[in-house]
Design a protein around this motif. Structure first.
Motif, mmCIF file in Angstrom:
data_model
loop_
_atom_site.group_PDB
_atom_site.id
_atom_site.type_symbol
_atom_site.label_atom_id
_atom_site.label_comp_id
_atom_site.label_asym_id
_atom_site.label_seq_id
_atom_site.Cartn_x
_atom_site.Cartn_y
_atom_site.Cartn_z
ATOM 1 N N LEU A 167 17.119 20.169 -10.799
ATOM 2 C CA LEU A 167 17.107 20.490 -12.223
ATOM 3 C C LEU A 167 16.034 19.707 -12.967
ATOM 4 C CD1 LEU A 167 18.414 22.063 -14.503
ATOM 5 C CD2 LEU A 167 20.063 20.213 -14.789
ATOM 6 N N ARG A 168 15.862 18.439 -12.605
ATOM 7 C CA ARG A 168 14.886 17.616 -13.309
ATOM 8 C C ARG A 168 13.475 18.175 -13.177
ATOM 9 N NH1 ARG A 168 14.279 11.039 -12.624
ATOM 10 N NH2 ARG A 168 12.523 10.776 -14.064
ATOM 11 N N ASN A 169 13.084 18.557 -11.989
ATOM 12 C CA ASN A 169 11.746 19.104 -11.788
ATOM 13 C C ASN A 169 11.619 20.527 -12.324
ATOM 14 O OD1 ASN A 169 10.023 17.128 -9.988
ATOM 15 N ND2 ASN A 169 12.097 17.057 -9.164
ATOM 16 N N SER A 170 12.712 21.253 -12.349
ATOM 17 C CA SER A 170 12.668 22.622 -12.844
ATOM 18 C C SER A 170 12.603 22.690 -14.366
ATOM 19 C CB SER A 170 13.912 23.390 -12.364
ATOM 20 O OG SER A 170 13.965 23.431 -10.955
ATOM 21 N N MET A 171 12.880 21.581 -15.051
ATOM 22 C CA MET A 171 12.927 21.588 -16.509
ATOM 23 C C MET A 171 11.563 21.462 -17.161
ATOM 24 S SD MET A 171 15.855 22.125 -17.799
ATOM 25 C CE MET A 171 15.614 21.502 -19.464
ATOM 26 N N ILE A 172 10.513 21.166 -16.398
ATOM 27 C CA ILE A 172 9.195 20.959 -17.008
ATOM 28 C C ILE A 172 8.706 22.204 -17.753
ATOM 29 C CG2 ILE A 172 6.754 20.524 -16.496
ATOM 30 C CD1 ILE A 172 7.629 18.540 -14.393
ATOM 31 N N PRO A 173 8.674 23.401 -17.157
ATOM 32 C CA PRO A 173 8.253 24.580 -17.938
ATOM 33 C C PRO A 173 9.227 24.919 -19.064
ATOM 34 C CG PRO A 173 9.072 25.234 -15.775
ATOM 35 C CD PRO A 173 8.949 23.755 -15.749
ATOM 36 N N VAL A 174 10.504 24.610 -18.873
ATOM 37 C CA VAL A 174 11.499 24.877 -19.921
ATOM 38 C C VAL A 174 11.253 23.975 -21.127
ATOM 39 C CG1 VAL A 174 13.960 24.956 -20.457
ATOM 40 C CG2 VAL A 174 13.169 25.590 -18.171
ATOM 41 N N VAL A 175 10.966 22.709 -20.864
ATOM 42 C CA VAL A 175 10.691 21.759 -21.948
ATOM 43 C C VAL A 175 9.449 22.192 -22.729
ATOM 44 C CG1 VAL A 175 9.922 19.393 -22.421
ATOM 45 C CG2 VAL A 175 11.866 19.791 -20.923
ATOM 46 N N THR A 176 8.444 22.703 -22.021
ATOM 47 C CA THR A 176 7.238 23.202 -22.690
ATOM 48 C C THR A 176 7.589 24.305 -23.671
ATOM 49 O OG1 THR A 176 5.929 22.696 -20.725
ATOM 50 C CG2 THR A 176 4.951 24.176 -22.330
ATOM 51 N N PHE A 177 8.410 25.236 -23.237
ATOM 52 C CA PHE A 177 8.820 26.335 -24.113
ATOM 53 C C PHE A 177 9.665 25.825 -25.281
ATOM 54 C CE2 PHE A 177 12.040 29.439 -25.344
ATOM 55 C CZ PHE A 177 11.239 30.508 -25.731
ATOM 56 N N LEU A 178 10.607 24.932 -25.000
ATOM 57 C CA LEU A 178 11.492 24.428 -26.047
ATOM 58 C C LEU A 178 10.726 23.657 -27.108
ATOM 59 C CD1 LEU A 178 14.530 23.214 -23.899
ATOM 60 C CD2 LEU A 178 14.463 25.190 -25.422
ATOM 61 N N GLY A 179 9.691 22.925 -26.686
ATOM 62 C CA GLY A 179 8.921 22.149 -27.653
ATOM 63 C C GLY A 179 8.232 23.021 -28.683
ATOM 64 N N THR A 180 7.640 24.119 -28.253
ATOM 65 C CA THR A 180 6.989 25.024 -29.196
ATOM 66 C C THR A 180 8.004 25.889 -29.937
ATOM 67 O OG1 THR A 180 6.696 26.667 -27.444
ATOM 68 C CG2 THR A 180 4.910 25.117 -27.797
ATOM 69 N N ASP A 181 9.169 26.062 -29.351
ATOM 70 C CA ASP A 181 10.157 26.960 -29.948
ATOM 71 C C ASP A 181 10.853 26.342 -31.148
ATOM 72 O OD1 ASP A 181 11.620 29.510 -29.766
ATOM 73 O OD2 ASP A 181 13.350 28.219 -29.399
ATOM 74 N N LEU A 182 10.932 25.014 -31.217
ATOM 75 C CA LEU A 182 11.617 24.382 -32.347
ATOM 76 C C LEU A 182 10.930 24.728 -33.657
ATOM 77 C CD1 LEU A 182 13.821 22.542 -33.376
ATOM 78 C CD2 LEU A 182 12.335 20.580 -32.953
ATOM 79 N N GLY A 183 9.605 24.661 -33.661
ATOM 80 C CA GLY A 183 8.879 25.067 -34.864
ATOM 81 C C GLY A 183 9.006 26.555 -35.129
ATOM 82 N N ALA A 184 9.020 27.343 -34.037
ATOM 83 C CA ALA A 184 9.159 28.791 -34.196
ATOM 84 C C ALA A 184 10.518 29.160 -34.782
ATOM 85 C CB ALA A 184 8.963 29.483 -32.849
ATOM 86 N N LEU A 185 11.549 28.407 -34.431
ATOM 87 C CA LEU A 185 12.878 28.668 -34.991
ATOM 88 C C LEU A 185 12.885 28.463 -36.500
ATOM 89 C CD1 LEU A 185 15.251 27.023 -32.350
ATOM 90 C CD2 LEU A 185 14.974 29.451 -32.808
ATOM 91 N N MET A 186 12.234 27.391 -36.956
ATOM 92 C CA MET A 186 12.197 27.126 -38.391
ATOM 93 C C MET A 186 11.378 28.177 -39.126
ATOM 94 S SD MET A 186 11.922 22.973 -38.533
ATOM 95 C CE MET A 186 12.094 23.003 -40.311
ATOM 96 N N GLY A 187 10.255 28.585 -38.523
ATOM 97 C CA GLY A 187 9.449 29.621 -39.141
ATOM 98 C C GLY A 187 10.086 30.994 -39.052
#
Length: 308
Positions: free
Chosen positions: A226-246
């Protein structure tokens, strides 16, 4: 790591200036006269209009207005609305509501999306995996306004679990349904991305080595897979937080949430450039901060990554 953080902070400066410049320019190019719109269809003295434009600095060229705006912005002054109200007060009133809504949606997509994606990846080809792919594809295909109407009809009108619209925007309980609608699309992407990453990494050599060493299944999945599989997920989540607000503009309109989306909608209708620019500046800062946090999390998730 310290040099990397400093370098990333310096890179944010031209990004911030470039973004604010483009937004200010596009707002200035919007058709209509915001000062004249204050009177609607009523007749007004041209001299009075000219006086108000002069007081607001709207009679200057747009690039001079931009330089003046940025000078005030760095002093913490976001300008004033056409109703002579400070933009900072409008932001302070609306932003906490949208932050609550976006964070609630963010928690839903992390908890539900990662959990569903993990179990689907571990059960590749089975009924749960196939059902997950179908459900997430369905969520991706349905537009947010339609999904909001469906949720209102099912959970509010038929089941009567919640009210159709939000009565108190500061009440977390009333924001649950809008947050589910807001985060549904991202939740589907997180689940599919997690599932794909799990399927790819579960066949990696380091996983076979961990299993061969006799490590418990829970440790193999939690610590290694899970730890190694989360790298692409974290990338998406990081940009998505701003997208959620917008992206909360549509959701807040559906559920009558008095947040950033609601305030931006009224500002666009009234062509209030200062208000629009003020909210966009805040959203840009959220994007930049989230991007920096994501880059730092890479080193936490994968010790092989070094930024020095």
């Amino acid at each position: 790591m310290g040099r990397f953080v400093i370098r990333r902070l310096l890179q944010m400066i031209p990004v911030f200036l470039g973004t604010t410049f483009l937004i200010f320019f596009m707002v200035h190019m919007l058709p209509g006269d915001p000062v004249r719109a204050m009177w609607g269809d009523k007749a007004v003295d041209p001299a009075q209009l000219a006086s108000i434009r002069h007081n607001l600095g709207l009679d200057k060229p747009w690039y001079e207005q931009y330089l003046t705006y940025m000078g005030h912005l760095f002093q913490g002054d976001f300008g004033t609305t056409m109703g002579n109200r400070k933009v900072l007060d409008v932001i302070t009133e609306a932003l906490p509501v949208t932050v609550r809504l976006a964070l609630l949606a963010f928690v839903f997509e992390i908890v539900l999306g990662v959990t569903i994606g993990l179990f689907a990846g571990l059960r590749r080809g089975k009924s749960f995996d196939k059902g997950t792919l179908i459900l997430t594809l369905l969520l991706i295909s349905i537009p947010v306004p339609v999904l909001g109407f469906i949720f209102q009809t099912v959970f509010a009108t038929q089941l009567r679990w919640v009210t159709p619209t939000v009565q108190d925007s500061m009440n977390i309980g009333q924001l649950v349904l809008p947050a589910l609608v807001l985060g549904s699309l991202s939740l589907a992407y997180v689940a599919r991305l997690t599932r794909t990453s799990i399927v790819e990494n579960i066949r990696a050599d380091y996983i076979r080595t961990a299993v061969a060493k006799g490590l418990p299944r829970r440790k193999v999945i939690g610590t290694h897979l899970l730890r190694n599989s989360m790298i692409p997920v974290v990338t998406f989540l990081g940009t998505d937080l701003g997208a959620l607000m917008g992206g909360a503009i549509v959701t807040e309109g559906i559920f009558n949430v008095k947040g950033v989306g609601n305030a931006l909608y009224h500002a666009i209708n009234l062509n209030e450039g200062a208000t629009i620019s003020g909210f966009v500046v805040v959203l840009v800062l959220v994007y930049l901060a989230a991007s920096l946090i994501v880059d730092l999390l890479y080193a936490v998730l994968d010790p092989r990554i070094r930024y020095a």
